[in-house]
Motif scaffolding. Structure first.
Motif, PDB file in Angstrom:
ATOM      1  N   VAL A  37       0.810  -1.217   0.000  1.00 33.31           N
ATOM      2  CA  VAL A  37       0.000   0.000   0.000  1.00 33.31           C
ATOM      3  C   VAL A  37       0.846   1.270   0.000  1.00 33.31           C
ATOM      4  O   VAL A  37       0.610   2.187  -0.794  1.00 33.31           O
ATOM      5  CB  VAL A  37      -0.952   0.009   1.215  1.00 33.31           C
ATOM      6  CG1 VAL A  37      -1.840   1.253   1.183  1.00 33.31           C
ATOM      7  CG2 VAL A  37      -1.800  -1.246   1.231  1.00 33.31           C
ATOM      8  N   GLY A  38       1.830   1.333   0.899  1.00 32.01           N
ATOM      9  CA  GLY A  38       2.636   2.542   1.018  1.00 32.01           C
ATOM     10  C   GLY A  38       3.344   2.911  -0.277  1.00 32.01           C
ATOM     11  O   GLY A  38       3.192   4.032  -0.783  1.00 32.01           O
ATOM     12  N   GLN A  82      -5.823   3.980  -1.834  1.00 35.76           N
ATOM     13  CA  GLN A  82      -6.134   4.554  -0.527  1.00 35.76           C
ATOM     14  C   GLN A  82      -7.191   3.749   0.220  1.00 35.76           C
ATOM     15  O   GLN A  82      -7.233   3.769   1.455  1.00 35.76           O
ATOM     16  CB  GLN A  82      -6.600   6.003  -0.688  1.00 35.76           C
ATOM     17  CG  GLN A  82      -5.475   6.966  -1.058  1.00 35.76           C
ATOM     18  CD  GLN A  82      -5.973   8.349  -1.400  1.00 35.76           C
ATOM     19  OE1 GLN A  82      -7.124   8.534  -1.812  1.00 35.76           O
ATOM     20  NE2 GLN A  82      -5.112   9.341  -1.253  1.00 35.76           N
ATOM     21  N   ARG A  84      -5.821   1.316   2.825  1.00 34.20           N
ATOM     22  CA  ARG A  84      -5.184   1.805   4.052  1.00 34.20           C
ATOM     23  C   ARG A  84      -5.968   1.376   5.286  1.00 34.20           C
ATOM     24  O   ARG A  84      -7.194   1.252   5.253  1.00 34.20           O
ATOM     25  CB  ARG A  84      -5.097   3.332   4.046  1.00 34.20           C
ATOM     26  CG  ARG A  84      -4.211   3.922   2.966  1.00 34.20           C
ATOM     27  CD  ARG A  84      -4.213   5.435   3.034  1.00 34.20           C
ATOM     28  NE  ARG A  84      -5.566   5.971   2.953  1.00 34.20           N
ATOM     29  CZ  ARG A  84      -5.860   7.263   2.900  1.00 34.20           C
ATOM     30  NH1 ARG A  84      -4.898   8.166   2.957  1.00 34.20           N
ATOM     31  NH2 ARG A  84      -7.109   7.674   2.820  1.00 34.20           N
ATOM     32  N   HIS A 131      -0.600   4.153  10.232  1.00 29.84           N
ATOM     33  CA  HIS A 131      -0.319   2.949   9.453  1.00 29.84           C
ATOM     34  C   HIS A 131       0.140   3.270   8.031  1.00 29.84           C
ATOM     35  O   HIS A 131       0.017   4.405   7.557  1.00 29.84           O
ATOM     36  CB  HIS A 131      -1.562   2.061   9.408  1.00 29.84           C
ATOM     37  CG  HIS A 131      -2.015   1.585  10.743  1.00 29.84           C
ATOM     38  ND1 HIS A 131      -2.810   2.355  11.573  1.00 29.84           N
ATOM     39  CD2 HIS A 131      -1.768   0.428  11.424  1.00 29.84           C
ATOM     40  CE1 HIS A 131      -3.046   1.696  12.702  1.00 29.84           C
ATOM     41  NE2 HIS A 131      -2.427   0.526  12.629  1.00 29.84           N
ATOM     42  N   GLU A 132       0.625   2.221   7.382  1.00 31.45           N
ATOM     43  CA  GLU A 132       1.187   2.325   6.045  1.00 31.45           C
ATOM     44  C   GLU A 132       0.212   2.967   5.058  1.00 31.45           C
ATOM     45  O   GLU A 132      -0.978   2.655   5.025  1.00 31.45           O
ATOM     46  CB  GLU A 132       1.553   0.924   5.537  1.00 31.45           C
ATOM     47  CG  GLU A 132       2.190   0.892   4.174  1.00 31.45           C
ATOM     48  CD  GLU A 132       2.490  -0.516   3.697  1.00 31.45           C
ATOM     49  OE1 GLU A 132       3.176  -0.639   2.666  1.00 31.45           O
ATOM     50  OE2 GLU A 132       2.049  -1.474   4.356  1.00 31.45           O
ATOM     51  N   GLY A 133       0.750   3.879   4.248  1.00 31.44           N
ATOM     52  CA  GLY A 133      -0.042   4.510   3.199  1.00 31.44           C
ATOM     53  C   GLY A 133      -0.654   5.839   3.574  1.00 31.44           C
ATOM     54  O   GLY A 133      -1.144   6.559   2.701  1.00 31.44           O
ATOM     55  N   THR A 134      -0.625   6.188   4.862  1.00 34.96           N
ATOM     56  CA  THR A 134      -1.200   7.462   5.296  1.00 34.96           C
ATOM     57  C   THR A 134      -0.293   8.616   4.865  1.00 34.96           C
ATOM     58  O   THR A 134       0.919   8.548   5.008  1.00 34.96           O
ATOM     59  CB  THR A 134      -1.381   7.493   6.827  1.00 34.96           C
ATOM     60  OG1 THR A 134      -2.244   6.420   7.213  1.00 34.96           O
ATOM     61  CG2 THR A 134      -1.999   8.813   7.274  1.00 34.96           C
TER      62      THR A 134
END
Length: 250
Positions: free
Chosen positions: A71-72, A99, A102, A215-218
């Motif tokens: 995701v990130g 997104q 996420r 968390h990842e992707g934010t």
């Protein structure tokens, strides 16, 4: 004579390098089409490391990471593609899909509608595109001013003068837009969270009181940096500190 030989030599090198880059990009695309996504990622990343950047390259790399459920990196590369082509619908749509993967669902703070409108206009093009546009408009301004100078009749002179003034105002607007867009980027250094989960801290030290998890992707805005820590602001207005190593700057 030596100068022309040197120029020809440099041109041949540039053509050869360009062909290699085109071949590498085609190879990466073939890997993606064959669903060898990790191989495609390695190839795209290798092109980036060579110093070559393009919106399509970031977009394809984002797609590859998305297929791998990373995701990130997927969101990061879609955001990089949008920095170069802000109005591209495909980039925007794929970013929205990524997104949705996420963990964090951040509700953005309501901002001034007028500020949003102005910012939307100035960020509708990238900084480079605004700069290119200002150069074209400046050249058109000069061209019509020359035509005004050599116009045979008073009516044509008035027309050429009015057109040159319109292009002059448009040139000034493009320059202001480029400057404003660059200022926005400088004042709002944004980054994507790359770690699966990070517990943010109230102060830039590991032993400080915990604030909230992210968390990842934010996507966050970096407000300040101290040693290996970054003070970040989330879209909902929350602020805290987290390790710089858990972020990747856009």
């Amino acid at each position: 004579m030596r100068f022309w030989i040197f120029l020809l030599f440099v041109s041949l090198i540039q053509v050869a390098v360009g062909q290699d880059e085109s071949s590498a990009f085609a190879k990466a695309n073939s890997s993606y089409t064959a669903e060898n996504y990790q191989e495609a990622i390695d190839s795209y990343e290798s092109i980036l490391q060579s110093g070559q950047h393009s919106a399509e390259l970031y977009y394809n790399l984002g797609n590859s990471y998305y297929k791998m459920n990373q995701v990130g990196p997927a969101i990061y590369n879609y955001e990089k593609a949008l920095q170069m082509e802000p109005s591209n619908d495909d980039f925007q749509n794929n970013l929205k899909f990524a997104q949705q993967l996420r963990v964090d669902s951040v509700e953005e703070v309501q901002s001034n509608p007028f500020n949003e409108f102005v910012t939307g206009i100035f960020t509708s093009l990238s900084v480079d595109n605004w700069a290119y546009l200002s150069i074209i408009l400046a050249l058109l301004t000069v061209l019509f001013f020359i035509l005004y100078h050599y116009a045979a009749t008073a009516g044509k002179k008035r027309l050429m003068f009015v057109i040159s003034m319109i292009f002059l105002l448009a040139t000034i607007f493009a320059i202001v837009a480029a400057s404003y867009s660059q200022q926005l980027m400088d004042d709002n250094q944004q980054a994507i969270v790359y770690s699966a989960e990070t517990i943010t801290k109230s102060e830039p030290r590991a032993s400080a009181e915990s604030s909230f998890s992210i968390h990842e992707g934010t996507k966050v805005t970096i407000l300040e940096e101290y040693e290996n820590w970054a003070k970040i602001k989330v879209a909902n207005g929350s602020e805290s500190w987290m390790p710089l190593s858990d972020l990747k700057k856009l």
